[in-house]
Design a protein around this motif. Structure first.
Motif, PDB file in Angstrom:
ATOM      1  N   TYR A 281      36.619  45.227  38.441  1.00 25.12           N
ATOM      2  CA  TYR A 281      36.344  43.786  38.294  1.00 25.12           C
ATOM      3  C   TYR A 281      35.106  43.270  37.500  1.00 25.12           C
ATOM      4  CZ  TYR A 281      40.676  40.910  39.215  1.00 25.12           C
ATOM      5  OH  TYR A 281      41.761  40.201  39.148  1.00 25.12           O
ATOM      6  N   TRP A 282      34.182  44.484  37.831  1.00 23.38           N
ATOM      7  CA  TRP A 282      32.853  44.285  37.471  1.00 23.38           C
ATOM      8  C   TRP A 282      32.614  43.827  35.981  1.00 23.38           C
ATOM      9  CZ3 TRP A 282      28.739  43.453  40.600  1.00 23.38           C
ATOM     10  CH2 TRP A 282      27.533  43.414  40.051  1.00 23.38           C
ATOM     11  N   TYR A 283      33.428  44.448  34.992  1.00 27.55           N
ATOM     12  CA  TYR A 283      33.340  44.231  33.755  1.00 27.55           C
ATOM     13  C   TYR A 283      34.112  43.151  32.902  1.00 27.55           C
ATOM     14  CZ  TYR A 283      31.414  48.958  33.774  1.00 27.55           C
ATOM     15  OH  TYR A 283      30.612  50.009  34.139  1.00 27.55           O
TER      16      TYR A 283
ATOM     17  N   LEU B  21      35.911  39.563  40.255  1.00 24.57           N
ATOM     18  CA  LEU B  21      36.065  39.066  41.490  1.00 24.57           C
ATOM     19  C   LEU B  21      35.568  40.275  42.355  1.00 24.57           C
ATOM     20  CD1 LEU B  21      37.852  37.474  43.329  1.00 24.57           C
ATOM     21  CD2 LEU B  21      39.602  39.039  43.046  1.00 24.57           C
ATOM     22  N   ASN B  22      34.776  39.538  43.463  1.00 25.01           N
ATOM     23  CA  ASN B  22      34.072  40.409  44.691  1.00 25.01           C
ATOM     24  C   ASN B  22      34.888  40.300  45.593  1.00 25.01           C
ATOM     25  OD1 ASN B  22      32.239  42.017  46.179  1.00 25.01           O
ATOM     26  ND2 ASN B  22      31.107  40.337  46.622  1.00 25.01           N
TER      27      ASN B  22
ATOM     28  N   ALA C 127      43.210  40.132  44.034  1.00 29.80           N
ATOM     29  CA  ALA C 127      42.769  41.196  43.744  1.00 29.80           C
ATOM     30  C   ALA C 127      43.762  42.090  43.312  1.00 29.80           C
ATOM     31  CB  ALA C 127      41.779  41.791  44.763  1.00 29.80           C
ATOM     32  N   PHE C 128      44.788  42.167  44.182  1.00 30.51           N
ATOM     33  CA  PHE C 128      45.947  43.143  44.063  1.00 30.51           C
ATOM     34  C   PHE C 128      46.714  42.847  42.853  1.00 30.51           C
ATOM     35  CE2 PHE C 128      45.942  43.865  48.843  1.00 30.51           C
ATOM     36  CZ  PHE C 128      45.032  44.473  48.926  1.00 30.51           C
ATOM     37  N   LEU C 129      46.981  41.375  42.564  1.00 28.85           N
ATOM     38  CA  LEU C 129      47.727  41.292  41.381  1.00 28.85           C
ATOM     39  C   LEU C 129      46.963  41.520  40.316  1.00 28.85           C
ATOM     40  CD1 LEU C 129      48.504  38.724  39.201  1.00 28.85           C
ATOM     41  CD2 LEU C 129      50.367  40.166  40.307  1.00 28.85           C
TER      42      LEU C 129
END
Length: 732
Positions: A58-60, A65-66, A685-687
């Motif tokens: 997710y960082w990019y 999302l953290n 996050a999972f989705l």
């Protein structure tokens, strides 16, 4: 019988001197509970790997999302209990030193704590990945996998040395109470202690599953079919051809008036979960945000300070004097240093209004933090320092007394880790000097800075929950001593700043284990293994994505609506240009355009004085005592890369949770608040990872319609100065 006894300068008590700790932390311990178990290893390593992968993945993205360790902290409970019911209990390697059983009995709270320590390693980002991204994706230079892995690994683990040296002063004393740990302590107790559930009421675990499933289902909608929910900038819709209104209404590239998001990743991506923010902190952030975003920035822009109208009102990019984006690659020579002739021909670098203000506020926050702590906490900290160093009576609370049952970690363990990391770092800096640029003495200087600041900043953090950052100091120091070398500046900042930050993270985790009565050696093992595993997974994930995603972080060449815009890395790259390639003298010094921004240092230093005087003059006025100038001034420190839509939505949720629900539905808040946060984190996050893997890599699955036009304010980035020509913008 007295609960307090004083022996040879040590005052032992059955209570904690800190009321919050006394109300939250259990004062009992069962040393027979197994902590280092097969279940702990399996669930801990899985949690560490999954969180490391998801957070780096997710960082990019435009809304990174953290996923916090709270998600893992909640979800491993049913898994641990399932393993306790199903795994065999027979011993393996019976009669040997390696004897163990896969199922030593019921899943217990000590296993749970160690699993969460592993998860904490995966939840905390590896800051050094910024270096890899900046070099490969922005500077378009070569850096091989091994030196990148060494830098990421050593910067994560180097802090163990500082943590070990100062743990006697920052963990064992009762005065060092680390307020942030109490949130997790509360959640551990809620998830492991037996609860009486009224008929028709759902348990915390059931509630978590419901929230996670709903978040998973909803994110299909907001993350794929209707992405405009990430930034609903409705003001722009009313004036689709007017720059002024789009600057005012854009939640991504403007002031974001009225802009909001109905997507958890957009809400929690930069400031973390709003459901864990105390109301007084939220109020300080809100005031600071409103003043900066809706007073300071528009005033500076429309008064055309520093030729502000020539550039976008909100941007992290660097510009030429004619409003065009600065071609950074054109001023770098073959040795990856500044080409002074090319720079003289291209002209000085210019910043957007908001970006310049942000750096000024960073200066002010640094001095405000120091002065605020001295004025409001100075006498208390001085007493605690004297107690820590043995001058006066040292207080031993019940938690420290209970921990004497366990063997402490020998100092030589920490020193071996410290020495090994320094030697490995020196090898990387010397052998791969052409790539990393940092000389050996630069690494040692960074270590000295980290060592010098760990104890004083640790005391501040452990007692006031305020942690001043060293990033500006480190950038300034190496920028003046060793300018025109961007990678050296980035490496120095990471070794000097992040190793100290990691030390405080380790110390805070040690305090969490201290409160939960976890054997220190088990904590040490979990932290070391978790840090190493997370560094490897973060590096591997980053490398894989750079090789797999075309034009990653290259906004000019990405397809329309692509999520891979890398706002965090873009900001880090810009900072490396300002502080490293050009050096502070060419931006904020005598050779630069923004020398007056240094006055923010002075402003930040005197602002807490007025708050302190007001508190002394009106001691009975409660709201004055809640003013926290470092938090207020530093409210927008994450902007950019965060944007106004992230702040607007975060503040709304934080207000509803921390004020409305906490005040009017306290029992619901106590029972479900943190569980809700964990469920939203996990489900979203999972989705979102599923969408990215299954759909985003295949353009044929993209849904192209107006509902996926995020923000919808294309003119918000346009300049408004006369005669400035930018593609897609009107000329004034």
């Amino acid at each position: 019988m007295s609960s307090t006894a004083e022996i040879e300068g040590v005052e032992a008590t059955d209570k904690s001197p800190v009321q919050q700790v006394e109300m939250t932390v259990p004062t009992t311990d069962d040393p027979t509970l197994p902590a280092v178990t097969f279940r702990m290893w399996v669930l801990g390593l899985i949690s560490c790997v999954l969180l490391s992968f998801i957070n780096q993945f997710y960082w990019y993205r435009n809304n990174p999302l953290n996923v916090s360790s709270i998600a893992a902290q909640v979800v491993v409970v049913p898994l641990g209990r399932l393993m306790a019911r199903t795994l065999p209990t027979r011993p393996f390697f019976q009669g040997t030193r390696l004897q163990f059983t896969m199922n030593p009995g019921p899943f217990n709270i000590k296993e749970h704590v160690l699993i969460t320590i592993f998860a904490n390693s995966g939840a905390g980002s590896v800051y050094a990945t910024h270096i890899l991204s900046a070099v490969k994706l922005y500077y378009k230079r070569e850096i091989t996998f091994l030196p990148a892995l060494i830098v990421m690994l050593t910067t994560q683990v180097l802090g163990f040395g500082w943590a070990g040296i100062f743990r006697k002063f920052l963990v064992e004393p009762a005065e060092m109470w680390w307020p942030g740990t109490l949130v997790q302590v509360s959640l551990f107790r809620a998830l492991n202690e037996k609860e009486k559930r009224a008929k028709g009421q759902v348990s915390r675990t059931q509630f978590f599953i419901i929230v996670m499933v709903l978040a998973f289902a909803y994110t299909i909608f907001s993350g794929y079919f209707f992405q405009m929910l990430i930034a609903m900038s409705w003001v722009c819709w009313a004036a689709p051809k007017t720059v002024f209104w789009q600057q005012l209404g854009s939640g991504v590239n403007g002031l974001g008036l009225g802009s909001f998001a109905i997507d958890w990743s957009a809400i929690s991506s930069y400031l973390g979960t709003p459901l864990a923010s105390p109301w007084f902190a939220t109020a300080n952030i809100a005031i600071g945000y409103v003043l900066v975003m809706y007073v300071v920035t528009p005033v500076c822009y429309y008064l055309n300070i520093y030729d502000a109208k020539t550039f976008p009102i909100y941007s992290a990019h660097l510009f030429q004097s004619n409003g065009e984006k600065y071609d950074i690659l054109s001023i770098i020579d073959s040795k990856f240093h500044l080409d002074r002739n090319a720079y003289a021909q291209a002209g000085p670098v210019h910043l957007s209004t908001f970006f310049a203000v942000t750096y000024g506020l960073g200066f002010a926050t640094l001095t405000a933090t120091i002065v605020h702590v001295v004025l409001f906490n100075g006498s208390e900290i001085w007493k605690q320092i004297k107690a820590v160093f043995g001058k006066g009576t040292k207080k031993i609370d019940i938690h420290t007394r209970l921990m004497t049952k366990y063997k402490s970690v020998p100092m030589w363990w920490f020193l071996v880790v410290l020495l090994a990391n320094i030697l490995l770092s020196l090898f990387a800096c010397m052998y791969y000097n052409q790539m990393l640029q940092l000389p050996w003495w630069g690494l040692l200087l960074a270590c000295v800075i980290a060592f010098m600041f760990t104890l004083p900043i640790g005391i501040i953090s452990a007692t006031t929950n305020q942690t001043p950052g060293l990033n500006i100091i480190t950038e300034y120091v190496i920028g003046y001593i060793y300018p025109e070398r961007p990678v050296a500046n980035m490496c120095f900042k990471v070794y000097g700043y992040i190793s100290m930050t990691q030390a405080l993270t380790f110390l805070q985790d040690f305090k969490l284990g201290h409160y939960m009565k976890i054997a220190p050696r088990a904590m040490f093992m979990a932290q070391v293994v978790g840090s190493v595993v997370s560094a490897v997974v973060y590096t591997g994930t980053a490398w894989f994505m750079m090789e797999s995603i075309p034009n990653l972080c290259d906004s000019a060449n990405l397809s329309k609506g692509s999520p891979w815009t890398c706002p965090n890395d873009g900001t880090f790259f810009t900072a490396s240009v300002i502080w490293g390639l050009l050096g502070p003298r060419r931006i904020f010094g005598n050779l630069g355009e923004y020398g007056k921004v240094n006055w923010f240092f002075f402003g930040g230093a005197i602002a807490p004085v007025f708050a302190w005087l007001a508190h002394k003059i009106y001691p009975d006025t409660k709201w004055i005592s809640l003013i926290n100038l470092p938090v207020l001034i530093g409210a927008t420190s994450m902007m950019p890369p965060a944007s106004s839509v992230n702040f607007n939505s975060w503040l709304i949720c934080a207000f509803l949770s921390g004020y409305v629900v906490y005040r009017y539905r306290p029992e619901w808040w106590k029972r479900y608040n943190y569980v809700t946060s964990g469920g939203l984190d996990a489900g979203s996050a999972f989705l979102s990872v599923t969408i990215a893997i299954v759909m985003q890599f295949n353009k044929g699955f993209m849904v192209d319609w107006w509902g996926n036009n995020v923000d919808g304010c294309p003119l918000a980035s346009c300049p408004t100065a006369k005669g400035i020509i930018v593609d897609g913008c009107p000329v004034f």
